[in-house]
Design a protein around this motif. Structure first.
Motif, PDB file in Angstrom:
ATOM      1  N   ALA A   2       0.832  -1.204   0.000  1.00 57.88           N
ATOM      2  CA  ALA A   2       0.000   0.000   0.000  1.00 57.88           C
ATOM      3  C   ALA A   2       0.858   1.242   0.000  1.00 57.88           C
ATOM      4  O   ALA A   2       0.542   2.238  -0.649  1.00 57.88           O
ATOM      5  CB  ALA A   2      -0.898   0.009   1.231  1.00 57.88           C
ATOM      6  N   PHE A   3       1.997   1.191   0.692  1.00 57.57           N
ATOM      7  CA  PHE A   3       2.824   2.378   0.803  1.00 57.57           C
ATOM      8  C   PHE A   3       3.552   2.662  -0.500  1.00 57.57           C
ATOM      9  O   PHE A   3       3.809   3.794  -0.849  1.00 57.57           O
ATOM     10  CB  PHE A   3       3.793   2.209   1.970  1.00 57.57           C
ATOM     11  CG  PHE A   3       3.068   2.013   3.256  1.00 57.57           C
ATOM     12  CD1 PHE A   3       2.402   3.065   3.856  1.00 57.57           C
ATOM     13  CD2 PHE A   3       2.978   0.761   3.851  1.00 57.57           C
ATOM     14  CE1 PHE A   3       1.704   2.896   5.040  1.00 57.57           C
ATOM     15  CE2 PHE A   3       2.284   0.587   5.024  1.00 57.57           C
ATOM     16  CZ  PHE A   3       1.645   1.653   5.620  1.00 57.57           C
ATOM     17  N   TRP A   5       2.183   2.058  -3.403  1.00 62.21           N
ATOM     18  CA  TRP A   5       1.171   2.683  -4.251  1.00 62.21           C
ATOM     19  C   TRP A   5       0.940   4.135  -3.853  1.00 62.21           C
ATOM     20  O   TRP A   5       0.835   5.011  -4.691  1.00 62.21           O
ATOM     21  CB  TRP A   5      -0.139   1.907  -4.136  1.00 62.21           C
ATOM     22  CG  TRP A   5      -1.189   2.494  -5.027  1.00 62.21           C
ATOM     23  CD1 TRP A   5      -1.398   2.258  -6.337  1.00 62.21           C
ATOM     24  CD2 TRP A   5      -2.153   3.465  -4.638  1.00 62.21           C
ATOM     25  NE1 TRP A   5      -2.429   3.009  -6.784  1.00 62.21           N
ATOM     26  CE2 TRP A   5      -2.913   3.755  -5.777  1.00 62.21           C
ATOM     27  CE3 TRP A   5      -2.447   4.132  -3.446  1.00 62.21           C
ATOM     28  CZ2 TRP A   5      -3.939   4.664  -5.761  1.00 62.21           C
ATOM     29  CZ3 TRP A   5      -3.478   5.038  -3.438  1.00 62.21           C
ATOM     30  CH2 TRP A   5      -4.212   5.280  -4.589  1.00 62.21           C
ATOM     31  N   LEU A   6       0.859   4.399  -2.546  1.00 64.55           N
ATOM     32  CA  LEU A   6       0.633   5.762  -2.075  1.00 64.55           C
ATOM     33  C   LEU A   6       1.759   6.694  -2.490  1.00 64.55           C
ATOM     34  O   LEU A   6       1.553   7.860  -2.804  1.00 64.55           O
ATOM     35  CB  LEU A   6       0.489   5.773  -0.552  1.00 64.55           C
ATOM     36  CG  LEU A   6      -0.829   5.211  -0.013  1.00 64.55           C
ATOM     37  CD1 LEU A   6      -0.755   5.085   1.487  1.00 64.55           C
ATOM     38  CD2 LEU A   6      -1.971   6.094  -0.422  1.00 64.55           C
ATOM     39  N   GLU A 104      -4.673  -4.440  -4.669  1.00 63.46           N
ATOM     40  CA  GLU A 104      -4.571  -3.464  -3.590  1.00 63.46           C
ATOM     41  C   GLU A 104      -4.837  -2.050  -4.103  1.00 63.46           C
ATOM     42  O   GLU A 104      -5.563  -1.260  -3.490  1.00 63.46           O
ATOM     43  CB  GLU A 104      -3.174  -3.550  -2.979  1.00 63.46           C
ATOM     44  CG  GLU A 104      -2.984  -2.709  -1.730  1.00 63.46           C
ATOM     45  CD  GLU A 104      -1.595  -2.917  -1.158  1.00 63.46           C
ATOM     46  OE1 GLU A 104      -0.630  -2.478  -1.819  1.00 63.46           O
ATOM     47  OE2 GLU A 104      -1.471  -3.516  -0.092  1.00 63.46           O
ATOM     48  N   GLU A 105      -4.266  -1.734  -5.252  1.00 62.49           N
ATOM     49  CA  GLU A 105      -4.477  -0.410  -5.847  1.00 62.49           C
ATOM     50  C   GLU A 105      -5.935  -0.191  -6.197  1.00 62.49           C
ATOM     51  O   GLU A 105      -6.500   0.888  -5.964  1.00 62.49           O
ATOM     52  CB  GLU A 105      -3.606  -0.274  -7.105  1.00 62.49           C
ATOM     53  CG  GLU A 105      -3.746   1.082  -7.784  1.00 62.49           C
ATOM     54  CD  GLU A 105      -2.767   1.253  -8.934  1.00 62.49           C
ATOM     55  OE1 GLU A 105      -3.036   2.107  -9.795  1.00 62.49           O
ATOM     56  OE2 GLU A 105      -1.741   0.545  -8.965  1.00 62.49           O
ATOM     57  N   ILE A 108      -7.950   0.486  -2.948  1.00 64.90           N
ATOM     58  CA  ILE A 108      -7.681   1.816  -2.388  1.00 64.90           C
ATOM     59  C   ILE A 108      -8.367   2.900  -3.209  1.00 64.90           C
ATOM     60  O   ILE A 108      -8.985   3.824  -2.662  1.00 64.90           O
ATOM     61  CB  ILE A 108      -6.165   2.083  -2.297  1.00 64.90           C
ATOM     62  CG1 ILE A 108      -5.541   1.192  -1.221  1.00 64.90           C
ATOM     63  CG2 ILE A 108      -5.888   3.544  -1.961  1.00 64.90           C
ATOM     64  CD1 ILE A 108      -4.038   1.275  -1.135  1.00 64.90           C
ATOM     65  N   VAL A 114      -6.832   2.728   3.112  1.00 62.28           N
ATOM     66  CA  VAL A 114      -5.528   2.066   3.134  1.00 62.28           C
ATOM     67  C   VAL A 114      -5.486   0.922   4.137  1.00 62.28           C
ATOM     68  O   VAL A 114      -5.136  -0.212   3.797  1.00 62.28           O
ATOM     69  CB  VAL A 114      -4.400   3.083   3.430  1.00 62.28           C
ATOM     70  CG1 VAL A 114      -3.062   2.364   3.591  1.00 62.28           C
ATOM     71  CG2 VAL A 114      -4.308   4.112   2.314  1.00 62.28           C
ATOM     72  N   GLN A 115      -5.853   1.206   5.401  1.00 64.60           N
ATOM     73  CA  GLN A 115      -5.722   0.177   6.430  1.00 64.60           C
ATOM     74  C   GLN A 115      -6.653  -1.004   6.163  1.00 64.60           C
ATOM     75  O   GLN A 115      -6.255  -2.169   6.306  1.00 64.60           O
ATOM     76  CB  GLN A 115      -6.001   0.764   7.815  1.00 64.60           C
ATOM     77  CG  GLN A 115      -5.703  -0.191   8.961  1.00 64.60           C
ATOM     78  CD  GLN A 115      -4.285  -0.715   8.932  1.00 64.60           C
ATOM     79  OE1 GLN A 115      -3.326   0.058   8.896  1.00 64.60           O
ATOM     80  NE2 GLN A 115      -4.120  -2.035   8.928  1.00 64.60           N
ATOM     81  N   THR A 117      -7.773  -1.962   3.289  1.00 66.51           N
ATOM     82  CA  THR A 117      -7.228  -2.670   2.131  1.00 66.51           C
ATOM     83  C   THR A 117      -6.069  -3.575   2.544  1.00 66.51           C
ATOM     84  O   THR A 117      -5.978  -4.730   2.107  1.00 66.51           O
ATOM     85  CB  THR A 117      -6.761  -1.666   1.061  1.00 66.51           C
ATOM     86  OG1 THR A 117      -7.903  -0.952   0.552  1.00 66.51           O
ATOM     87  CG2 THR A 117      -6.068  -2.380  -0.088  1.00 66.51           C
ATOM     88  N   ILE A 118      -5.180  -3.054   3.364  1.00 63.73           N
ATOM     89  CA  ILE A 118      -4.053  -3.859   3.847  1.00 63.73           C
ATOM     90  C   ILE A 118      -4.567  -5.109   4.560  1.00 63.73           C
ATOM     91  O   ILE A 118      -4.057  -6.226   4.351  1.00 63.73           O
ATOM     92  CB  ILE A 118      -3.150  -3.033   4.786  1.00 63.73           C
ATOM     93  CG1 ILE A 118      -2.427  -1.938   3.997  1.00 63.73           C
ATOM     94  CG2 ILE A 118      -2.139  -3.925   5.503  1.00 63.73           C
ATOM     95  CD1 ILE A 118      -1.650  -0.972   4.864  1.00 63.73           C
ATOM     96  N   GLN A 293     -13.374   9.573   1.295  1.00 66.72           N
ATOM     97  CA  GLN A 293     -12.609   9.508   2.538  1.00 66.72           C
ATOM     98  C   GLN A 293     -12.913  10.670   3.483  1.00 66.72           C
ATOM     99  O   GLN A 293     -12.684  10.569   4.688  1.00 66.72           O
ATOM    100  CB  GLN A 293     -11.106   9.474   2.223  1.00 66.72           C
ATOM    101  CG  GLN A 293     -10.647   8.170   1.587  1.00 66.72           C
ATOM    102  CD  GLN A 293     -10.871   6.969   2.501  1.00 66.72           C
ATOM    103  OE1 GLN A 293     -10.385   6.924   3.626  1.00 66.72           O
ATOM    104  NE2 GLN A 293     -11.620   5.980   2.016  1.00 66.72           N
TER     105      GLN A 293
END
Length: 361
Positions: A2-3, A5-6, A104-105, A108, A114-115, A117-118, A293
């Motif tokens: 995730a990080f 992608w972010l 994952e992308e 999100i 994010v969390q 999704t993780i 969000q």
């Protein structure tokens, strides 16, 4: 993942204000009788609209009709998911890190968060899936597990009047939501009183009065710019004197980041509690699904200030990112009680996780 992608996709937070609330032009009196599920009042106690749901065999066809509407109104989100899945799985026959990173992308960008999704990706990884065809089934199962993690309470009203304090920022659909809930309670045989404690917003009192008349609910108001806590106090006192079953209290909804708003809402809550021990029994937060969000950040702030007991998520028919439902349920320890998928009375319904997931995929 995730990080990664972010890092690649830094985005500015949404700041668009929610659209102005629109009242339906015409709503016939009979629309307030839910054509689907009738919430029937037990002989000994008052019925709790969002809790004790009974569906008789004769109503099954109507329930199916609602599911078809739900599926149609979630078409933007479903298409976004479907197109994303097709893109991820096209030409692939096994699950590897690249597939999981693309999934994952997709999650999100669907506003699942994010969390959450993780957590979902971790669950999928732990399931040791090797077949592409099986991944979608497992994803559905895990999303359903998240949505069912905070079920609605099932108890009927412990006492009356049952006070519901409705909160949320301007534009999310509080007035319409209150009117629809009031109409459904009336259709279930409960007496309802609506209080106009949003005394500052222009035309707020008049709009709420229209809904009260249509729902055949009693109405308490003060003059414009009056003390909102005083309105709430008088409404609860009137409900006790008149023997009303349910009190719905509208509140102001300026920016949720404003300290003054939260202090005002806390004062209303304290005032109600002084009048009736244990009240308000519910604090319902109304959120606009189209704000993504931002809705989650609103929920966190309102919950910290007021200990929200339930959520109503409106305008799901107007967004391609209905994943916010999963994000909110995954991030908060608060049950999602209602979802709104349109303007009509029957389009605000108690949230059904199984139906939602089935309509989403």
């Amino acid at each position: 993942m995730a990080f990664k992608w972010l890092k690649r996709n830094k985005r500015q937070p949404r700041s668009e204000p929610p659209g102005k609330q629109q009242l339906p032009e015409q709503i016939e009196r009979e629309q307030f009788q839910h054509p689907q599920n009738q919430y029937r009042r037990p002989p000994e106690s008052n019925a709790d609209l969002s809790h004790d749901l009974e569906i008789e065999p004769s109503e099954t066809r109507e329930r199916i009709g609602y599911f078809k509407r739900l599926k149609k109104r979630l078409s933007k989100t479903r298409k976004s998911f479907s197109d994303g899945f097709d893109k991820i799985f096209s030409g692939k026959n096994k699950i590897d890190d690249d597939v999981l990173e693309e999934l994952e992308e997709l999650l999100i960008t669907s506003d699942i968060g994010v969390q959450t999704t993780i957590d979902l990706i971790q669950r999928i990884s732990n399931a040791k899936i090797t077949d592409i065809a099986e991944l979608k089934t497992v994803l559905q199962r895990e999303i359903l597990s998240i949505l069912k993690s905070h079920p609605r309470a099932t108890a009927a009203f412990k006492s009356t009047p049952h006070v519901i304090m409705v909160v949320g920022v301007n534009g999310v659909g509080k007035t319409t939501t209150i009117g629809k809930i009031a109409a459904a309670y009336r259709a279930a045989g409960n007496s309802v009183l609506i209080a106009a404690a949003d005394t500052f917003r222009a035309a707020a009192i008049e709009q709420l009065m229209i809904w009260a008349e249509r729902a055949d609910a009693e109405f308490v108001k003060h003059k414009e710019n009056a003390d909102p806590a005083a309105v709430a106090f008088d409404a609860v006192a009137a409900a006790e004197a008149r023997g009303c079953d349910v009190v719905l209290i509208d509140t102001a909804g300026r920016l949720h980041t404003k300290v003054n708003l939260m202090e005002e809402l806390k004062k209303i809550k304290r005032t109600i509690a002084k009048q009736i021990a244990g009240a308000p029994q519910e604090i319902l937060l109304v959120l606009d699904a189209t704000t993504g969000q931002n809705a989650l950040s609103q929920a966190k702030l309102f919950n910290e200030a007021l200990n929200v007991t339930g959520l109503a998520l409106t305008k799901l028919d107007g967004t391609a990112k209905g994943g916010i439902v999963v994000g909110i349920c995954g991030a908060l320890n608060v049950p999602l009680q209602y979802i709104g998928i349109g303007e009509n009375i029957e389009d605000l319904r108690p949230f059904d996780p199984e139906q939602f997931v089935e309509a989403l995929f």
